[in-house]
Design a protein around this motif. Structure first.
Motif, PDB file in Angstrom:
ATOM      1  N   LEU A  62       0.800  -0.922  -0.057  1.00  0.00           N
ATOM      2  CA  LEU A  62       0.004  -0.067  -0.022  1.00  0.00           C
ATOM      3  C   LEU A  62       0.835   1.132  -0.083  1.00  0.00           C
ATOM      4  O   LEU A  62       0.494   2.081  -0.656  1.00  0.00           O
ATOM      5  CB  LEU A  62      -1.041   0.010   1.229  1.00  0.00           C
ATOM      6  N   GLU A  63       1.979   1.203   0.729  1.00  0.00           N
ATOM      7  CA  GLU A  63       3.040   2.136   0.689  1.00  0.00           C
ATOM      8  C   GLU A  63       3.384   2.490  -0.777  1.00  0.00           C
ATOM      9  O   GLU A  63       3.375   3.576  -1.164  1.00  0.00           O
ATOM     10  CB  GLU A  63       4.074   2.205   1.688  1.00  0.00           C
ATOM     11  N   ILE A  64       3.754   1.499  -1.565  1.00  0.00           N
ATOM     12  CA  ILE A  64       4.354   1.665  -2.770  1.00  0.00           C
ATOM     13  C   ILE A  64       3.209   2.113  -3.783  1.00  0.00           C
ATOM     14  O   ILE A  64       3.535   2.999  -4.618  1.00  0.00           O
ATOM     15  CB  ILE A  64       4.910   0.251  -3.340  1.00  0.00           C
ATOM     16  N   LEU A  65       2.163   1.931  -3.465  1.00  0.00           N
ATOM     17  CA  LEU A  65       0.918   2.492  -4.203  1.00  0.00           C
ATOM     18  C   LEU A  65       0.422   3.832  -4.032  1.00  0.00           C
ATOM     19  O   LEU A  65      -0.316   4.467  -4.574  1.00  0.00           O
ATOM     20  CB  LEU A  65      -0.413   1.276  -4.247  1.00  0.00           C
ATOM     21  N   GLY A  66       1.370   4.389  -2.835  1.00  0.00           N
ATOM     22  CA  GLY A  66       0.707   5.716  -2.435  1.00  0.00           C
ATOM     23  C   GLY A  66       0.120   6.041  -1.462  1.00  0.00           C
ATOM     24  O   GLY A  66      -0.327   7.280  -1.011  1.00  0.00           O
ATOM     25  N   TYR A  67      -0.377   5.065  -0.726  1.00  0.00           N
ATOM     26  CA  TYR A  67      -1.099   5.245   0.554  1.00  0.00           C
ATOM     27  C   TYR A  67      -0.340   5.424   1.703  1.00  0.00           C
ATOM     28  O   TYR A  67       0.846   5.131   1.813  1.00  0.00           O
ATOM     29  CB  TYR A  67      -2.205   3.782   0.909  1.00  0.00           C
ATOM     30  N   LYS A  68      -0.979   5.979   2.821  1.00  0.00           N
ATOM     31  CA  LYS A  68      -0.293   6.014   4.146  1.00  0.00           C
ATOM     32  C   LYS A  68      -1.003   5.096   5.094  1.00  0.00           C
ATOM     33  O   LYS A  68      -1.920   5.572   5.483  1.00  0.00           O
ATOM     34  CB  LYS A  68      -0.183   7.421   4.533  1.00  0.00           C
ATOM     35  N   PRO A  69      -0.375   3.853   5.245  1.00  0.00           N
ATOM     36  CA  PRO A  69      -1.057   2.723   6.101  1.00  0.00           C
ATOM     37  C   PRO A  69      -0.686   2.988   7.806  1.00  0.00           C
ATOM     38  O   PRO A  69       0.549   3.144   7.912  1.00  0.00           O
ATOM     39  CB  PRO A  69      -0.384   1.381   5.558  1.00  0.00           C
ATOM     40  N   TYR A  70      -1.761   2.747   8.504  1.00  0.00           N
ATOM     41  CA  TYR A  70      -1.496   2.796   9.708  1.00  0.00           C
ATOM     42  C   TYR A  70      -1.599   1.197  10.135  1.00  0.00           C
ATOM     43  O   TYR A  70      -2.475   0.300   9.831  1.00  0.00           O
ATOM     44  CB  TYR A  70      -2.455   3.354  10.589  1.00  0.00           C
ATOM     45  N   HIS A  71      -0.469   0.729  11.022  1.00  0.00           N
ATOM     46  CA  HIS A  71      -0.345  -0.910  11.333  1.00  0.00           C
ATOM     47  C   HIS A  71       0.130  -0.887  12.644  1.00  0.00           C
ATOM     48  O   HIS A  71       0.431   0.187  13.283  1.00  0.00           O
ATOM     49  CB  HIS A  71       0.672  -1.259  10.171  1.00  0.00           C
ATOM     50  N   MET A  72       0.071  -2.236  13.178  1.00  0.00           N
ATOM     51  CA  MET A  72       0.712  -2.341  14.636  1.00  0.00           C
ATOM     52  C   MET A  72       2.208  -1.882  14.893  1.00  0.00           C
ATOM     53  O   MET A  72       2.434  -1.486  15.890  1.00  0.00           O
ATOM     54  CB  MET A  72       0.596  -3.779  15.027  1.00  0.00           C
TER      55      MET A  72
END
Length: 275
Positions: A36-46
């Motif tokens: 998702l980071e590569i696709l341009g999103y900013k993800p929230y994960h553990m």
């Protein structure tokens, strides 16, 4: 009792939630986060929780305690907007709050990854169960009195297991498998089919699975792999060290000198459990 979410600063802007991965951890979520980071999103994960330290870990703890232990106010859109304000994708921690997140963000796209349940149990036993067993040990209870991060981490170790094992003893495979199947069935029940991508890991998880669903062209870069149990152990040791190293200065006191053999034993346990 004051909630930690109320101590977080009020966000100026709240990002729209575009993708929410509702899978339990150990289902390709780390690799999916990097994808998702590569696709341009900013993800929230553990991983993001731990990077933020005690403030975000305690926010998670409060939410888990309210939902699974019946103490405190359940989180809704107001709390999630504040907690995840800077992020447009949520993974891993989202598995704790399936119904609440589906209700809060009905326009998001949802992903459920899953695998053979017995393989998932083996992975959970080699990672989360070892972490929980470790932080419930007496040496870490001592550390909890000395450092806010370790206090939050120990609290998580006592609160989170009910999410998987309910009221059964830790490590009860049958209980974990039942929870796993119930969780996946709940996701499929709550999320409209047109907004849900379901992927079985044994069938493959890569760009060809997620990109058409999310409306992206597949990148030329290789799909990122996740973390196996050894990598999980290495990651966890780094975060535990983050809490333990600042305590080394206490060793000049008589009390800390008495505690050193205990802390040393804890370090050995950590290394052995997470090999």
């Amino acid at each position: 009792m004051p909630r930690h979410i109320d101590a977080l600063p009020k966000p100026v802007v709240v990002k729209d939630k575009k993708v929410i991965v509702l899978s339990f951890g150990r289902n390709g979520t780390m690799g999916l986060m990097h994808a998702l980071e590569i696709l341009g999103y900013k993800p929230y994960h553990m991983k993001t929780v731990l990077e933020h330290g005690a403030p975000h870990l305690n926010v998670l703890n409060d939410a888990v305690q309210a939902k699974y232990h019946g103490s405190g106010k359940l989180y809704g859109k107001e709390e999630f907007d504040k907690w995840f304000a800077d992020y447009d994708a949520i993974l891993d921690v989202s598995s704790f709050f399936v119904q609440e997140l589906v209700e809060a963000y009905p326009d998001a796209k949802f992903i459920l990854t899953y695998r053979n349940s017995q393989k998932w149990v083996v992975s959970i036993n080699n990672t989360m169960l070892k972490m929980v067993t470790l932080v419930r040990a007496r040496p870490f209870a001592i550390l909890a009195y000395m450092n806010s991060f370790m206090a939050a981490w120990v609290r998580f170790g006592w609160l989170a297991p009910r999410h998987i094992w309910k009221d059964k003893p830790l490590g009860t495979d049958a209980a974990a498998i039942q929870t796993y199947h119930d969780h996946n069935a709940l996701v499929k029940k709550l999320v409209p089919p047109e907004r849900l991508l379901v992927v079985k890991l044994e069938d493959g998880l890569g760009w060809e699975e997620i990109c058409p669903f999310l409306g992206h062209e597949a990148p030329e870069t290789r799909y990122p792999r996740g973390n196996d149990p050894k990598e999980f152990g290495k990651l966890l040791r780094g975060y535990v060290a983050k809490g333990v190293i600042p305590l080394l200065g206490i060793a000049v006191s008589a009390a800390a000198l008495v505690a050193l053999p205990v802390l040393s034993g804890a370090g050995m346990k950590l290394g052995n459990l997470l090999k």
